[in-house]
Scaffold this active site. Structure first.
Site, PDB file in Angstrom:
ATOM      1  N   ASP A 150      41.974  32.355  35.556  1.00  0.00           N
ATOM      2  CA  ASP A 150      42.279  33.695  35.067  1.00  0.00           C
ATOM      3  C   ASP A 150      42.997  34.518  36.122  1.00  0.00           C
ATOM      4  OD1 ASP A 150      39.825  33.737  36.578  1.00  0.00           O
ATOM      5  OD2 ASP A 150      39.481  35.782  35.862  1.00  0.00           O
TER       6      ASP A 150
ATOM      7  N   GLU B 124      36.807  34.407  36.792  1.00  0.00           N
ATOM      8  CA  GLU B 124      36.413  34.707  38.160  1.00  0.00           C
ATOM      9  C   GLU B 124      36.736  36.138  38.534  1.00  0.00           C
ATOM     10  OE1 GLU B 124      37.049  34.931  42.640  1.00  0.00           O
ATOM     11  OE2 GLU B 124      38.379  35.416  40.973  1.00  0.00           O
TER      12      GLU B 124
END
Length: 410
Positions: free
Chosen positions: A80, A174
């Site tokens: 991400d 994350e």
């Protein structure tokens, strides 16, 4: 190295921004699109145990090629990108043989300037990949993904390089602090691991902030402003009073090194209720507790002064300093230092002024320090990375696999 930059540029074309306001995992479906692509690539490399679960956790294993036992080690990156800036329609550009001065980002007025970012002065002659000034780049952490896959491909193509089992993990979410939430450490089956999620060449980190989020909710009373005298209590004014009670010199823009801070990162203003979102950071666990107590003290002081309206505080610990979990295993750091030096990289051991998946994974039983990617200025439109830094990251991963095996050879 031929495919390293090709991989990286392909990965940044995928929109994978995570969303903190969504509770499920992954927080955005677009992360799964990249995960499926990466799964296909790992399968094409004929790795073992390639799995992708419904939450977007992708794992694989490169089997050992030696006939003696070597501890399985892991390399981890997240898919991400940060919600701080758009990650949609990323248009990277490569500045070859940088000679200094401002770098124009795209065709607009935005520039990458060595006056604002002095690190550029150290990168003359390097090939620099930047954004076009409208989005972040996504080197955090698609550079890590590309570097890990390139290193694994190199090990596959060069079986004379001896290594034990190499475990690979790519995680979602994350950037919103949840990358380790559903990470199956037992399934991953490594004795220790490294996140490839650091910055400039040489970074090696096994300390990070202890972290807490603090929500300050200011309650007021809203009535029509024409008849508000003696009745209205403007929660935004209460919030302003609270912010002025916080130490102005203990903010991210005023601190460095091992100094902690309070950071007002968001605000939802309204007359009836205003919410302030803070993050609190300190490298020392006791220091974090003192900061939390300080915020509670200021809330109590403000409530004691208010004749109308009130303030409440909600504290949530996010992660802790991985140092206490990594230090009992000093060989993990020593192998990384040795691998870097063998690649002509000077280890730059410093604390992470933030957190990684590795911090929380360390507390889940997987000691997990952090290694550089070659990137700079993460989370914004001035993000950039050097081709040379990425290539050195690949070399360090390969050498680290080889160094680990050499320690256990007969």
């Amino acid at each position: 190295m031929d495919k390293l930059i090709e991989r990286f540029l392909r990965y940044v074309s995928f929109e994978t921004q995570s969303n903190p306001s969504v509770a499920h995992c992954p927080s955005t479906a677009c992360q799964l699109v990249l995960a499926e692509q990466l799964k296909r690539e790992l399968e094409e490399l004929e790795l073992c145990d390639v799995t992708l679960d419904e939450h977007g956790y992708l794992m694989a294993r490169l089997p050992s090629n030696v006939d003696f036992p070597v501890p399985a080690i892991g390399f981890i990156a997240h898919m991400d990108t940060a919600p701080d800036a758009s990650g949609k329609d990323v248009k990277p550009q490569i500045v070859e043989n940088y000679i200094g001065g401002d770098i124009a980002l795209g065709i607009g007025d935005e520039v990458l300037s060595p006056i604002q970012y002095p690190d550029l002065n150290k990168l003359h002659g390097h090939n620099i990949i930047t954004t076009d000034g409208t989005t972040l780049l996504g080197a955090d952490n698609k550079a890590g993904v590309a570097e890990i896959i390139t290193a694994i491909a190199h090990l596959k193509a060069n079986p004379e390089i001896k290594h034990g089992d190499i475990c690979i993990g790519f995680t979602p979410d994350e950037e919103i602090g949840r990358g380790a939430n559903l990470f199956d450490v037992e399934k991953f089956n490594a004795e220790w691991a490294y996140t490839i999620d650091g910055g400039p060449i040489g970074e090696l980190e096994y300390e990070n902030f202890n972290a807490t989020s603090a929500d300050v909710i200011c309650h007021g009373v809203n009535v029509h402003p024409g008849t508000a005298k003696g009745k209205m209590v403007n929660a935004m004014n209460i919030a302003a009073q609270f912010q002025l009670m916080m130490p102005a010199e203990e903010t991210p823009e005023c601190t460095e090194g091992y100094e902690g801070f309070y950071h007002l990162k968001s605000m939802e203003p309204a007359v009836a209720k205003t919410e302030l979102g803070y993050i609190i950071r300190d490298f020392d666990r006791q220091g974090l507790e003192q900061r939390k107590a300080f915020m509670q003290q200021k809330v109590d002081e403000l409530n004691s002064r208010l004749t109308k309206g009130r303030v409440e505080l909600k504290l949530t610990d996010s992660y802790y300093n991985m140092r206490e979990m990594v230090e009992p295993h000093p060989h993990i750091i020593e192998y990384a230092k040795e691998a870097m030096i063998a690649c002509d990289v000077q280890p730059d051991i410093k604390p992470i002024r933030g957190g990684t998946d590795g911090a929380r994974l360390s507390f889940k039983g997987l000691p997990c320090p952090n290694i550089f990617t070659g990137g700079y200025n993460f989370h914004g439109i001035h993000e950039f990375i050097t081709v040379e830094g990425m290539e050195l990251a690949v070399k360090v991963i390969v050498k680290l696999a080889e160094t680990t095996a050499s320690k256990y050879s007969k």
